[in-house]
Scaffold this motif. Structure first.
Motif, PDB file in Angstrom:
ATOM      1  N   GLN A  61       0.823  -1.199   0.000  1.00  0.00           N
ATOM      2  CA  GLN A  61       0.000   0.000   0.000  1.00  0.00           C
ATOM      3  C   GLN A  61       0.861   1.255   0.000  1.00  0.00           C
ATOM      4  O   GLN A  61       1.966   1.275   0.506  1.00  0.00           O
ATOM      5  N   ARG A  66      -8.005  -3.735   2.176  1.00  0.00           N
ATOM      6  CA  ARG A  66      -7.855  -4.322   0.835  1.00  0.00           C
ATOM      7  C   ARG A  66      -7.992  -5.831   0.856  1.00  0.00           C
ATOM      8  O   ARG A  66      -8.466  -6.424  -0.114  1.00  0.00           O
ATOM      9  N   ALA A  67      -7.555  -6.447   1.943  1.00  0.00           N
ATOM     10  CA  ALA A  67      -7.678  -7.902   2.030  1.00  0.00           C
ATOM     11  C   ALA A  67      -9.152  -8.296   2.024  1.00  0.00           C
ATOM     12  O   ALA A  67      -9.540  -9.293   1.420  1.00  0.00           O
ATOM     13  N   THR A 114     -11.852  -6.469   0.839  1.00  0.00           N
ATOM     14  CA  THR A 114     -12.622  -6.137  -0.361  1.00  0.00           C
ATOM     15  C   THR A 114     -11.764  -5.455  -1.401  1.00  0.00           C
ATOM     16  O   THR A 114     -10.918  -4.623  -1.068  1.00  0.00           O
ATOM     17  N   SER A 115     -11.985  -5.817  -2.653  1.00  0.00           N
ATOM     18  CA  SER A 115     -11.316  -5.112  -3.747  1.00  0.00           C
ATOM     19  C   SER A 115     -12.261  -4.037  -4.297  1.00  0.00           C
ATOM     20  O   SER A 115     -11.984  -3.397  -5.290  1.00  0.00           O
ATOM     21  N   GLN A 116     -13.427  -3.891  -3.628  1.00  0.00           N
ATOM     22  CA  GLN A 116     -14.450  -2.961  -4.127  1.00  0.00           C
ATOM     23  C   GLN A 116     -14.067  -1.500  -3.919  1.00  0.00           C
ATOM     24  O   GLN A 116     -14.758  -0.611  -4.373  1.00  0.00           O
ATOM     25  N   PHE A 149      -7.845 -15.438   2.508  1.00  0.00           N
ATOM     26  CA  PHE A 149      -8.098 -14.199   1.775  1.00  0.00           C
ATOM     27  C   PHE A 149      -7.696 -14.229   0.302  1.00  0.00           C
ATOM     28  O   PHE A 149      -8.133 -13.407  -0.474  1.00  0.00           O
ATOM     29  N   GLU A 204      -5.393 -13.553  -3.026  1.00  0.00           N
ATOM     30  CA  GLU A 204      -4.449 -12.518  -3.460  1.00  0.00           C
ATOM     31  C   GLU A 204      -4.706 -11.147  -2.835  1.00  0.00           C
ATOM     32  O   GLU A 204      -3.806 -10.312  -2.769  1.00  0.00           O
ATOM     33  N   SER A 205      -5.940 -10.916  -2.433  1.00  0.00           N
ATOM     34  CA  SER A 205      -6.265  -9.590  -1.909  1.00  0.00           C
ATOM     35  C   SER A 205      -5.449  -9.259  -0.661  1.00  0.00           C
ATOM     36  O   SER A 205      -5.328  -8.092  -0.291  1.00  0.00           O
ATOM     37  N   ASP A 246      -2.235  -9.837  -0.384  1.00  0.00           N
ATOM     38  CA  ASP A 246      -0.798  -9.758  -0.707  1.00  0.00           C
ATOM     39  C   ASP A 246      -0.139  -8.544  -0.033  1.00  0.00           C
ATOM     40  O   ASP A 246       1.028  -8.603   0.352  1.00  0.00           O
TER      41      ASP A 246
END
Lengths: 287, 287
Positions: B2, B48-49, B51-53, B268, B270-271, B273
């Motif tokens: 991040q 981020r882990a 939700t990718s929304q 989780f 890839e989210s 990573d």
């Protein structure tokens, strides 16, 4: 007059970890000291002024405890040697004398966190109300309020602060938390913006009156009644209402502020009798 | 990995009252010191882990600043003479050396209040989310968390704390706020209870790993890289992972904890990573 809530403003849960037992003892020492509980009474009076419908007493009790805990933490830190260096508080050794400085710093820090936890956990009030309360309490306790006022007070040693600057200092140091108490009571009772504004102005006058009376008592009262070291401000060469206005001038100012505070309650009718009694008590008290 | 949020974790509004100008300068001194910003990165990684929304970056930024401010306030108070008595912090004189003790106490107090104000004011999150966040942050910062851990740490001077007690102390002193960072990121992203629990366990392992690495660096690193006085714990005769496990034992423990933390992220995909990279960085860092 409102009944005081329990003498236990947020006793801490029992700990599973023995390593913090000493810290818990110190917290309980701080929380068990008998204060005037002015802020909880203002909060309850404010809720009653707004509505006679009965706000949940569990909610009012939790929020009052939060306010009183912020007040108690601030006294602990103010008494530290690096700050006002006061050995007595509410008739007992101040926390850093009864324990040590590190413990006093940590108890204060822990109690501040506890206050916000109490609001978040309060029953019978909505999340929206809680968020408003957290915001108001945080602002009042912070750098634009209580903490900023204490900073200004410390800087005032040997200074020639005028009346206006003295008022501004007290409005931050004690006024902000008094106004927050009234706002939180109002919010718990779903007060309108107009009602919140009237309560805020009442709080501003009564907060200053409270401080004027403190300065008078610091000259006139004896230490046993006061429960703390007297004459500290004069000894530290800090300006007070008495040094600036004279004893009679300060008494007259207290009466003027009392009258101003009562005017702000006119729109409330009888429901604000609790706040009226409290204002009179705060100006006529002897400790 | 991040991106770090702005370097300004909650700069204070300008004041109208000149009397607190010195306090504002001291606050900005504290807030402008370059830290590792571990907690904000954990918070963003956690969101981020889950939700990718795309959670509102304004919301995440406000909540990260709140967490980082609690951390900064705790360092200011920990550095005080009555506590760890540290003259250097992040490569600069610690706050009470650059200013004075009273200012350091008050800046810390004011920043703690500011953290809760930032959550209450955060945009794009619901009142329910904010109340959960206030509750978690207050508990983590309080006597059952960070403050209790610091108390235990101070008591540990010249004690023969065993490994288990040392772990418990670190779980309170640094682990609680690290776990809170992850919880707040998760709540901002509307994580499920299962997700929050996995993030909490990840945080528990990585929080301990972080501390083990701190103890290793305290022996192996040089002061210029570290930005603070090294060898303090050994000098104060406090137990550390290195004194208890030896240097190689401590390194092996750090690797074990890293592996444990990564296992918790398995659900989780890839989210997570970002959190995986962060865990590896925290164990392999040199300051």
């Amino acid at each position: 007059m409102q009944e005081a809530t329990t003498n236990d403003p947020g006793m801490l849960d029992s700990y599973t970890d023995g390593s913090t037992a000493g810290l818990r003892v110190a917290c309980n020492y701080a929380l068990s000291a008998e204060g005037k509980r002015v802020r909880p009474l203002l909060l309850l009076g404010s809720a009653r002024a707004v509505t006679s419908q009965g706000v949940s007493s569990a909610a009012l009790s939790a929020v009052s405890r939060a306010i009183e805990i912020v007040h108690i933490y601030s006294l602990i830190h103010d008494d530290l040697p690096a700050m006002d260096d006061d050995d007595m508080r509410r008739g007992k050794p101040s926390l850093h004398k009864a324990f040590d400085e590190a413990t006093a710093i940590l108890v204060g820090d822990g109690l501040q966190a506890r206050a916000f936890e109490l609001i978040a956990d309060a029953p019978d009030i909505s999340a929206e109300q809680k968020v408003r309360m957290v915001k108001i309490l945080a602002r009042a306790a912070g750098i634009r309020g209580m903490v900023g006022g204490q900073y200004t007070d410390i800087q005032a040693v040997d200074s020639d602060l005028g009346l206006e600057a003295l008022q501004r200092m007290h409005m931050m140091k004690t006024g902000a938390l008094i106004q927050a108490s009234l706002a939180l009571g109002g919010i718990a009772a779903n007060a309108s913006d107009e009602q919140l504004e009237a309560l805020d102005k009442y709080g501003q006058h009564i907060g200053l009156a409270f401080q004027v009376v403190d300065d008078i008592l610091d000259v006139e009262s004896d230490e046993a009644t006061l429960g703390k070291t007297k004459g500290k401000d004069a000894a530290a060469n800090k300006p007070t209402y008495v040094t600036l206005l004279g004893l009679n001038g300060a008494k007259s100012e207290a009466r003027r502020l009392l009258a101003m505070s009562l005017i702000e309650l006119d729109s409330f009718g009888e429901s604000a009798d609790g706040l009226r009694d409290l204002a009179r008590y705060l100006v006529k008290r002897d400790r």
